[in-house]
Design a protein around this motif. Structure first.
Motif, PDB file in Angstrom:
ATOM      1  N   CYS A  34       1.049  -1.250  -0.181  1.00 17.14           N
ATOM      2  CA  CYS A  34      -0.029  -0.312   0.090  1.00 17.14           C
ATOM      3  C   CYS A  34       0.553   0.526  -0.262  1.00 17.14           C
ATOM      4  CB  CYS A  34      -1.080  -0.210   1.495  1.00 17.14           C
ATOM      5  SG  CYS A  34      -2.193  -1.479   1.284  1.00 17.14           S
ATOM      6  N   GLN A  35       0.539   1.851  -0.724  1.00 18.02           N
ATOM      7  CA  GLN A  35       1.754   3.386  -0.932  1.00 18.02           C
ATOM      8  C   GLN A  35       0.920   4.358  -0.027  1.00 18.02           C
ATOM      9  OE1 GLN A  35       1.814   4.953  -4.901  1.00 18.02           O
ATOM     10  NE2 GLN A  35       1.058   2.857  -5.417  1.00 18.02           N
ATOM     11  N   CYS A  36      -0.714   4.427   0.643  1.00 12.61           N
ATOM     12  CA  CYS A  36      -1.371   5.119   1.399  1.00 12.61           C
ATOM     13  C   CYS A  36      -1.109   4.379   2.990  1.00 12.61           C
ATOM     14  CB  CYS A  36      -2.938   5.367   1.257  1.00 12.61           C
ATOM     15  SG  CYS A  36      -2.578   6.688  -0.446  1.00 12.61           S
ATOM     16  N   ILE A  37      -0.924   5.291   3.427  1.00  5.66           N
ATOM     17  CA  ILE A  37      -0.624   5.204   5.254  1.00  5.66           C
ATOM     18  C   ILE A  37      -1.627   6.056   5.627  1.00  5.66           C
ATOM     19  CG2 ILE A  37       0.684   5.370   7.198  1.00  5.66           C
ATOM     20  CD1 ILE A  37       2.817   4.940   6.208  1.00  5.66           C
ATOM     21  N   LYS A  38      -1.304   7.414   4.993  1.00  2.00           N
ATOM     22  CA  LYS A  38      -3.084   8.231   6.200  1.00  2.00           C
ATOM     23  C   LYS A  38      -3.856   8.840   5.079  1.00  2.00           C
ATOM     24  CE  LYS A  38      -3.033  12.389   8.723  1.00  2.00           C
ATOM     25  NZ  LYS A  38      -2.355  13.989   9.276  1.00  2.00           N
ATOM     26  N   LYS A  39      -5.312   9.145   5.476  1.00  5.25           N
ATOM     27  CA  LYS A  39      -6.016   9.124   4.069  1.00  5.25           C
ATOM     28  C   LYS A  39      -6.948  10.838   4.523  1.00  5.25           C
ATOM     29  CE  LYS A  39      -6.233   4.713   2.400  1.00  5.25           C
ATOM     30  NZ  LYS A  39      -6.938   3.358   2.579  1.00  5.25           N
ATOM     31  N   GLU A  40      -6.520  11.916   3.530  1.00  4.42           N
ATOM     32  CA  GLU A  40      -7.270  13.206   4.306  1.00  4.42           C
ATOM     33  C   GLU A  40      -8.543  12.831   3.450  1.00  4.42           C
ATOM     34  OE1 GLU A  40      -7.832  16.275   5.844  1.00  4.42           O
ATOM     35  OE2 GLU A  40      -5.527  15.419   5.515  1.00  4.42           O
ATOM     36  N   PRO A  56      -6.819   0.550  -7.607  1.00  2.00           N
ATOM     37  CA  PRO A  56      -7.621  -0.370  -7.526  1.00  2.00           C
ATOM     38  C   PRO A  56      -7.116  -1.305  -6.177  1.00  2.00           C
ATOM     39  CG  PRO A  56      -7.552  -0.971  -9.568  1.00  2.00           C
ATOM     40  CD  PRO A  56      -6.830  -0.145  -9.592  1.00  2.00           C
ATOM     41  N   SER A  57      -7.994  -1.361  -5.733  1.00  2.00           N
ATOM     42  CA  SER A  57      -7.168  -3.044  -4.561  1.00  2.00           C
ATOM     43  C   SER A  57      -7.078  -4.275  -5.597  1.00  2.00           C
ATOM     44  CB  SER A  57      -8.746  -3.011  -3.460  1.00  2.00           C
ATOM     45  OG  SER A  57      -9.347  -4.109  -4.322  1.00  2.00           O
ATOM     46  N   GLY A  58      -5.798  -4.834  -4.562  1.00  2.00           N
ATOM     47  CA  GLY A  58      -5.425  -6.032  -5.923  1.00  2.00           C
ATOM     48  C   GLY A  58      -4.299  -6.715  -4.630  1.00  2.00           C
ATOM     49  N   PRO A  59      -3.817  -7.369  -4.675  1.00  2.00           N
ATOM     50  CA  PRO A  59      -2.535  -8.791  -4.428  1.00  2.00           C
ATOM     51  C   PRO A  59      -1.986  -7.401  -3.570  1.00  2.00           C
ATOM     52  CG  PRO A  59      -2.315  -8.446  -5.809  1.00  2.00           C
ATOM     53  CD  PRO A  59      -3.122  -8.513  -6.861  1.00  2.00           C
ATOM     54  N   HIS A  60      -1.379  -6.549  -4.069  1.00  2.00           N
ATOM     55  CA  HIS A  60      -0.174  -5.262  -3.626  1.00  2.00           C
ATOM     56  C   HIS A  60      -1.309  -4.310  -2.463  1.00  2.00           C
ATOM     57  CE1 HIS A  60      -3.044  -2.662  -5.913  1.00  2.00           C
ATOM     58  NE2 HIS A  60      -2.234  -1.490  -5.219  1.00  2.00           N
ATOM     59  N   CYS A  61      -2.494  -4.066  -2.652  1.00  2.00           N
ATOM     60  CA  CYS A  61      -2.848  -3.245  -1.073  1.00  2.00           C
ATOM     61  C   CYS A  61      -4.431  -3.731  -1.531  1.00  2.00           C
ATOM     62  CB  CYS A  61      -3.016  -1.807  -1.239  1.00  2.00           C
ATOM     63  SG  CYS A  61      -3.784  -1.287  -0.005  1.00  2.00           S
ATOM     64  N   LYS A  62      -5.390  -4.258   0.035  1.00  2.00           N
ATOM     65  CA  LYS A  62      -6.233  -4.290  -0.132  1.00  2.00           C
ATOM     66  C   LYS A  62      -7.730  -3.246  -0.358  1.00  2.00           C
ATOM     67  CE  LYS A  62      -7.049  -4.808   5.477  1.00  2.00           C
ATOM     68  NZ  LYS A  62      -8.136  -3.326   5.235  1.00  2.00           N
ATOM     69  N   ASP A  63      -7.016  -2.259   0.228  1.00  2.00           N
ATOM     70  CA  ASP A  63      -7.552  -1.046   0.031  1.00  2.00           C
ATOM     71  C   ASP A  63      -7.759  -0.207  -1.767  1.00  2.00           C
ATOM     72  OD1 ASP A  63      -8.778  -1.459   2.862  1.00  2.00           O
ATOM     73  OD2 ASP A  63      -6.982  -0.297   3.438  1.00  2.00           O
ATOM     74  N   ALA A  64      -8.108   0.667  -2.285  1.00  2.00           N
ATOM     75  CA  ALA A  64      -8.305   0.867  -3.069  1.00  2.00           C
ATOM     76  C   ALA A  64      -7.930   2.713  -2.643  1.00  2.00           C
ATOM     77  CB  ALA A  64      -9.698   2.408  -4.280  1.00  2.00           C
ATOM     78  N   PRO A  80     -11.056   7.442  -0.407  1.00  2.68           N
ATOM     79  CA  PRO A  80     -12.221   7.353  -1.414  1.00  2.68           C
ATOM     80  C   PRO A  80     -13.644   6.870  -1.228  1.00  2.68           C
ATOM     81  CG  PRO A  80     -10.631   5.347  -0.891  1.00  2.68           C
ATOM     82  CD  PRO A  80     -10.090   6.311  -0.122  1.00  2.68           C
ATOM     83  N   THR A  81     -13.850   7.100   0.237  1.00  6.43           N
ATOM     84  CA  THR A  81     -14.899   6.728   0.833  1.00  6.43           C
ATOM     85  C   THR A  81     -15.863   8.013   1.521  1.00  6.43           C
ATOM     86  OG1 THR A  81     -14.499   6.149   2.835  1.00  6.43           O
ATOM     87  CG2 THR A  81     -14.938   4.712   1.800  1.00  6.43           C
ATOM     88  N   ALA A  82     -14.849   9.337   0.953  1.00  4.16           N
ATOM     89  CA  ALA A  82     -15.375  10.684   1.359  1.00  4.16           C
ATOM     90  C   ALA A  82     -15.997  10.952   0.197  1.00  4.16           C
ATOM     91  CB  ALA A  82     -14.371  11.800   1.539  1.00  4.16           C
ATOM     92  N   PRO A  83     -17.261  11.747   0.611  1.00  4.48           N
ATOM     93  CA  PRO A  83     -18.422  12.095  -0.560  1.00  4.48           C
ATOM     94  C   PRO A  83     -17.579  13.046  -1.201  1.00  4.48           C
ATOM     95  CG  PRO A  83     -19.419  12.712   2.028  1.00  4.48           C
ATOM     96  CD  PRO A  83     -17.513  11.742   2.102  1.00  4.48           C
ATOM     97  N   TRP A  84     -17.244  14.098  -1.259  1.00  4.89           N
ATOM     98  CA  TRP A  84     -16.020  14.622  -2.322  1.00  4.89           C
ATOM     99  C   TRP A  84     -15.030  14.338  -3.320  1.00  4.89           C
ATOM    100  CZ3 TRP A  84     -10.769  16.491  -3.214  1.00  4.89           C
ATOM    101  CH2 TRP A  84     -10.284  15.965  -2.454  1.00  4.89           C
TER     102      TRP A  84
END
Length: 96
Positions: A34-40, A56-64, A80-84
């Protein structure tokens, strides 16, 4: 004598192929984690965003992952789940 030259050329070709394959994987920008540790999740005005990359999520990271490059050159991970961010992703996908 020609056997030594053949072996040398073969070794050089294999070395070149190995190095070029390693560089091509690196140039893709694909990480094996995963490249993202903290998400804004707070809103960032679109004028401040220069580029957005969707992973997209995949074998490298479970989260998009959504990574935005700001006009300053800094990269920031967006939630990615933030409305904006959902609206931003839909706009990008609609323009493809």
């Amino acid at each position: 004598m020609s056997c030594k030259i053949t072996v040398t050329v073969l070794v050089l070709c294999l070395a070149f192929a190995t190095l070029s394959e390693g560089m091509s994987v690196k140039s893709l920008g694909t990480e094996l984690r995963c490249q993202c540790i903290k998400k804004e999740s707070r809103f960032i005005h679109p004028r401040l965003i220069k580029n957005v990359e969707l992973f997209p999520s995949g074998p490298h990271c479970k989260d998009a992952e959504v990574i935005a490059t700001l006009n300053t050159g800094n990269k920031i991970c967006l939630e990615p789940t933030a409305p904006w961010v959902k609206i931003l992703i839909n706009a990008i996908l609609k323009n493809l």
